[in-house]
Design a protein around this motif. Structure first.
Motif, PDB file in Angstrom:
ATOM      1  N   THR A   2      39.965  30.233  45.376  1.00 55.54           N
ATOM      2  CA  THR A   2      38.950  30.313  44.335  1.00 55.54           C
ATOM      3  C   THR A   2      37.659  30.819  44.917  1.00 55.54           C
ATOM      4  OG1 THR A   2      39.943  28.467  43.164  1.00 55.54           O
ATOM      5  CG2 THR A   2      37.690  29.019  42.597  1.00 55.54           C
ATOM      6  N   ARG A  85      35.847  43.555  35.119  1.00 51.05           N
ATOM      7  CA  ARG A  85      35.474  42.254  35.672  1.00 51.05           C
ATOM      8  C   ARG A  85      33.961  42.090  35.733  1.00 51.05           C
ATOM      9  NH1 ARG A  85      37.530  38.551  40.719  1.00 51.05           N
ATOM     10  NH2 ARG A  85      35.985  39.544  42.023  1.00 51.05           N
ATOM     11  N   HIS A  97      35.783  33.402  38.997  1.00 50.70           N
ATOM     12  CA  HIS A  97      37.137  33.925  38.935  1.00 50.70           C
ATOM     13  C   HIS A  97      37.940  33.434  40.137  1.00 50.70           C
ATOM     14  CE1 HIS A  97      36.511  37.333  35.841  1.00 50.70           C
ATOM     15  NE2 HIS A  97      35.586  36.420  35.696  1.00 50.70           N
ATOM     16  N   SER A  98      39.244  33.492  40.030  1.00 52.88           N
ATOM     17  CA  SER A  98      40.109  32.881  41.032  1.00 52.88           C
ATOM     18  C   SER A  98      40.136  33.642  42.349  1.00 52.88           C
ATOM     19  CB  SER A  98      41.547  32.775  40.480  1.00 52.88           C
ATOM     20  OG  SER A  98      41.571  32.031  39.280  1.00 52.88           O
ATOM     21  N   ASP A 124      42.247  36.329  34.494  1.00 54.69           N
ATOM     22  CA  ASP A 124      40.853  35.869  34.498  1.00 54.69           C
ATOM     23  C   ASP A 124      39.950  36.817  33.714  1.00 54.69           C
ATOM     24  OD1 ASP A 124      41.703  33.778  36.017  1.00 54.69           O
ATOM     25  OD2 ASP A 124      40.808  34.457  37.905  1.00 54.69           O
ATOM     26  N   THR A 128      37.796  35.717  30.281  1.00 56.76           N
ATOM     27  CA  THR A 128      36.330  35.746  30.282  1.00 56.76           C
ATOM     28  C   THR A 128      35.757  36.918  29.495  1.00 56.76           C
ATOM     29  OG1 THR A 128      36.489  36.850  32.452  1.00 56.76           O
ATOM     30  CG2 THR A 128      36.049  34.491  32.449  1.00 56.76           C
ATOM     31  N   LEU A 140      39.239  28.320  35.163  1.00 58.00           N
ATOM     32  CA  LEU A 140      40.184  29.288  34.613  1.00 58.00           C
ATOM     33  C   LEU A 140      41.631  28.928  34.923  1.00 58.00           C
ATOM     34  CD1 LEU A 140      38.310  32.628  35.381  1.00 58.00           C
ATOM     35  CD2 LEU A 140      38.497  31.445  33.201  1.00 58.00           C
TER      36      LEU A 140
END
Length: 368
Positions: A2, A85, A97-98, A124, A128, A140
């Motif tokens: 993460t 993103r 985000h991951s 993700d 979002t 998430l």
């Protein structure tokens, strides 16, 4: 893994449609080219030119062209993903985000990692990018993943596995030249052809699903841009999240708030100390919720005496007549008939423990 920090959110969403159109066009070109090439190969097609050198040069040129288009499609998709993103961080600021940014590139070709990282990245971005964004701090990993992304990823992995299996079986069938191995060779060749056909179909499906994902996420972000950008309220760093309410019994309280009042059960977790954490909230609410605390004594379950004689909690509604009749039919006890005040339509009711609630439709809402 993460990401511990989020990039600084952009002030406004940047255009993404041009990136999407280029990515879609190149993905479509690669998908069609792969399917046509596989079908011709399965059909035993060969170069009609009798000059082997000319045929070899033609095949090499086509292979080079296919490789170039495939590489360009990958670059276009990653460029679109970077822009998507970046916009997603603006729509849902404060949501980590991951995976860190380098995985947007490395995640596609690093062994093992490429089996799950790209899907997580797309998941993700999808989550979002929704209009309205997500609440800061949203995890998430606990969100439900879109079925479309699952379908794309499984078909993409399946296509690669089918192609590998087809190549192995074809090679095995070719090497079996002895007479006693003829049947085994035919079987291997047949299975190889079946795997190759499956690979073609899966590759087509994966390409179409990838195009669909690009278009859906692009449409979500363009809708936010058309609405004037991310909602300013999403940039808040603090808000009222939970209100503690003492109850006599957790199961009894959950039955009342979910079955009678129509609340959603957000959390029901057993704690290490033997306690229980139960959280409910009205349907459609995005922030404030009730933390149901079990009372140590029956008297503690009544909080109404500590609110100055008025209701201690207010349940807002966008359709007062609808919810008033629904609650009465479900057995909710109202201590008065509905009345209209300057601030809206209101009626006071009791919960299981004598707490006084106000069902309220603010005067600013329509349909009072």
């Amino acid at each position: 893994m993460t990401s511990s920090t989020s990039p600084t959110p952009v002030r406004s969403l940047r255009p993404i449609r041009p990136f999407a159109m280029v990515a879609v066009a190149l993905i479509a070109a690669v998908t069609v080219a792969s399917a046509v090439g596989s079908v011709l190969h399965l059909g035993g097609w060969s170069w009609p030119d009798t000059d082997g050198w000319v045929a070899l040069n033609s095949a090499a040129r086509l292979l080079l062209l296919y490789t170039a288009v495939h590489l360009l499609a990958g670059i276009a998709f990653v460029c679109w993903l970077f822009r998507a993103r970046s916009n997603a961080y603006a729509i849902s600021p404060g949501v980590a985000h991951s995976y860190a940014a380098p995985f947007l590139v490395l995640g596609w070709f690093v062994p093992i990692v490429n089996l799950f990282v790209p899907k997580g990245i797309v998941d993700d971005v999808w989550a979002t990018s929704r209009p309205g964004g997500l609440r800061p701090g949203t995890n998430l990993l606990q969100m439900r993943r879109p079925g479309l992304v699952w379908a794309w990823w499984l078909t993409w992995i399946g296509a690669g596995c089918a192609d590998t299996l087809a190549a192995v079986l074809t090679a095995v069938g070719t090497e079996m030249d002895a007479e006693e191995e003829e049947r085994a060779a035919e079987l291997a060749s047949g299975l190889g052809a079946a795997a190759a056909v499956a690979g073609v179909l899966l590759a087509l499906a994966a390409g179409l699903l990838a195009i669909r994902i690009v278009l859906v996420i692009t449409r979500l972000q363009e809708a936010v841009r058309a609405a004037g950008g991310p909602a300013p309220s999403r940039h808040r760093t603090s808000y009222l999240g939970l209100v503690s309410l003492v109850v006599r019994d957790h199961d009894e309280a959950v039955g009342f708030y979910t079955g009678v009042l129509g609340f959603e059960l957000l959390e029901d977790t057993d704690l290490e100390d033997g306690g229980r954490r139960v959280v409910v909230r009205p349907p459609g609410a995005e922030e404030a919720a009730l933390l149901l605390e079990r009372a140590a004594t029956p008297e503690e379950a009544r909080a109404g005496d500590r609110t100055g004689g008025g209701p201690g909690l207010f349940l807002y509604t966008d359709d007062f007549p609808r919810d008033y009749e629904r609650m009465r039919s479900a057995g909710v006890v109202f201590e008065e008939t509905p009345r209209r005040e300057p601030y809206g339509a209101v009626a006071v009711f009791h919960d299981l423990y004598g707490n006084r609630w106000g069902l309220l439709q603010p005067s600013s809402a329509e349909g009072v």
